[in-house]
Design an enzyme around this catalytic site. Structure first.
Site: not given
Ligand code: PEP
Length: 261
Positions: A100, A171
């Site tokens: 992430h 993302e």
């Protein structure tokens, strides 16, 4: 390319909803997910709540699955504060979010470390959701595709060892938690490139890897994103803490899956 992949919607709770709040939130998500038979639904609570959430969901007879938000690249040993894939699985996690951008940016995770974690997850489980994405400066410099390609190439060998076991989440860092969502076309451009790169390893890898978009997804923008040919699902942060909002994303995924088969 005909879609052979199921829709996957994952919610990253980040460092929210700890032991006390996680059970009720998980139950509310389970209720929102009822009847969503064409969508795989995953929630990623903080580490301390994984086991409780898995238990609550199992007791409720829910199909919602549980993910870790990170794991070690090592199986066991002197790694203070770390948790292994086996440990996550023993708690009931079937997925794990890796790489992430918050971990890359705030905690210094490199492509190499993300690759090692991915390789470990491909071997022991849980199934990895590997995140890639460019910063605002990188997008403005026109290097979005180069950055995503570099991050993806680092994990491609591991992903190719078991096509379809892992998912990849694109993302854009500038869209995370900002309310600035990538347009469906901007997101699709990158997703299509990711699938093209996966195809250089194998057609099976390209066809079976579920590609998620993440970055300010909500009930209003989910349908347009999920209508894109290479966007199979979503990874939501803020919206995943609000069962109504998360439920609206699930409903959009269920509707968009109608034309997939
Ligand atoms: C995330 O952190 O993975 C994310 C997509 O967050 P948000 O939906 O809040 O932008």
């Amino acid at each position: 390319m005909k879609r052979v992949r199921r829709r996957l919607i994952a919610g990253n709770w980040k460092m929210n909803a700890g032991a006390r709040d996680a059970g009720p939130l998980a139950l509310a998500v389970a209720r929102a997910a009822e009847g969503m038979d064409r969508v795989d639904v995953v929630v990623a609570p903080p580490l301390v709540a994984i086991a409780a959430v898995a238990d609550v969901l199992e007791a409720a007879g829910s199909n919602v699955r549980v993910a870790g938000q990170n794991m070690s690249d090592q199986p066991k040993g002197a790694f203070t504060g770390e948790v292994s894939g086996e440990m996550l699985r023993a708690w009931g996690a079937t997925w794990v979010i890796l790489g992430h951008s918050e971990r890359r940016q705030l905690l210094g995770e490199t492509d190499l470390l993300v690759a090692r974690k991915t390789a470990a997850a491909m071997t022991t489980g849980p199934r990895p959701i590997v995140c890639v994405g460019e910063t605002l400066a990188e997008r403005e410099a026109g290097s979005t595709l180069d950055v995503v390609e570099r991050q993806l190439r680092a994990v491609m060998g591991a992903l190719a060892s078991q096509p379809g076991f892992a998912a990849v989440a694109y993302e854009p860092v500038w869209a995370i938690g900002t309310g600035k969502v990538a347009s469906p076309e901007e997101a699709e451009d990158v997703h299509a490139r990711i699938r093209e790169l996966l195809a250089t390893a194998s057609t099976e890898l390209a066809e079976r890897t579920c590609l998620l978009y993440g970055g300010s997804v909500n009930g209003d923008n989910a349908a347009a994103l999920l209508a894109q040919p290479d966007i199979d699902g979503a990874l939501g942060g803020g919206a995943s803490l609000d069962p109504a909002s998360f439920g609206a994303i699930l409903a959009a995924a269920q509707r968009s899956s109608a034309g997939d088969a």
